[in-house]
Design an enzyme around this catalytic site. Structure first.
Site, PDB file in Angstrom:
ATOM      1  N   SER A   8      46.156  47.029  34.075  1.00 53.67           N
ATOM      2  CA  SER A   8      45.144  47.819  34.396  1.00 53.67           C
ATOM      3  C   SER A   8      45.332  48.097  35.894  1.00 53.67           C
ATOM      4  CB  SER A   8      43.622  47.445  34.075  1.00 53.67           C
ATOM      5  OG  SER A   8      42.782  48.208  34.842  1.00 53.67           O
ATOM      6  N   TYR A  40      36.513  41.277  35.238  1.00 54.02           N
ATOM      7  CA  TYR A  40      37.740  41.918  34.739  1.00 54.02           C
ATOM      8  C   TYR A  40      38.672  41.878  35.759  1.00 54.02           C
ATOM      9  CZ  TYR A  40      39.856  45.552  32.286  1.00 54.02           C
ATOM     10  OH  TYR A  40      40.801  46.456  31.725  1.00 54.02           O
TER      11      TYR A  40
END
Length: 259
Positions: free
Chosen positions: A134, A147
């Site tokens: 990501s 995350y």
């Protein structure tokens, strides 16, 4: 291209499901592995992929559940797409121990256990591993400590696999998408929709307003990049991080006031 065996973790929705459809369409035998039964069954019915309901984050699950089911139908693994992830949202002061460990399990442990479980067969096939990272693998999004940390670590895992097993013919790469229209991203749009009375489309347009291409990706666009990195056209590429973000990371933030 000859038919290959492709394993996709977290393959029930979003990028994983798009990869499953694309790889199946090109003739590969595709296994999707996830804990949620209904999305897996939906993709399996739509595409003919083979679904396995399991937790990919532990070696025991790979040894006792996943690999036995795979080996009943094939003797090889050519491609592993480590797509499982999520969770870990909140600041350091907001996340408790359980939430921290859940973020590591979902994003990092899942990839580690998957690579370790498939490694011997990947070496035999001189196959490749693709890690779905990501932009949070490269920079910090707000209030997403777990995350962001796990996705950063995922790049380190990819580089270690590329470094240690390239001599055995195994390639490892990562993609780092920006905004992609997925169920997970749709949920992230909800606060903006509530705050500004946006529709979902307007919320995506808002978060992409400073991105050069001014739109999010769709899952097929990401899947096409995944297919390339897992193909023979990319045989010399390993240890690479492919950013797929509509140009977001080329923007010089301090100059936005001049736009």
């Amino acid at each position: 291209m000859n038919s290959r065996t492709v394993i996709i973790t977290g393959g029930g929705t979003g990028i994983g499901a798009a990869c499953a459809k694309l790889f199946t369409h090109q003739g590969d035998k595709v296994f999707i592995i996830w804990r949620r039964v209904e999305p897996l069954n939906t993709i399996a019915q739509e595409t003919g992929v083979i679904s396995i309901v399991a937790d990919v984050s532990t070696q025991q699950s790979w040894n006792d559940v996943i690999l036995p089911q795979i080996k009943m139908q094939t003797d090889n693994i050519d491609v592993l797409v480590c797509n499982a992830g999520g969770m870990g949202f909140g600041r350091v002061e907001d996340i408790n121990d359980q939430q921290w460990h859940q973020a590591m399990k979902a994003n990092l442990d899942s990839a580690f256990a998957s690579v370790r479980g498939c490694l011997s067969l990947l070496i035999e096939s001189r196959g490749n591993v693709l890690f779905i990272g990501s932009l949070a693998s490269l920079a910090a999004s707000p209030e997403a400590c777990g995350y962001v940390t796990a996705k950063h670590a995922l790049i380190g895992l990819m580089r270690s696999v590329a470094r240690d097993y390239g001599c055995k013919g195994v390639r490892a790469n990562a993609i780092c998408p920006g905004w992609v229209r997925t169920p997970m991203a749709d949920e992230e749009m909800q606060p903006l929709m509530e705050q500004h009375q946006f529709t979902l489309d307007e919320a995506y347009q808002y978060v992409c307003r400073d991105v050069p291409l001014q739109r999010p990706a769709n899952t097929k666009e990401i899947a096409l990049a995944c297919r390339f990195l897992c193909s023979t056209d990319a045989d010399i590429i390993t240890g690479a991080v492919l950013v797929i973000d509509g140009g977001a990371t080329v923007v010089d933030l301090p100059t936005l006031a001049f736009s």
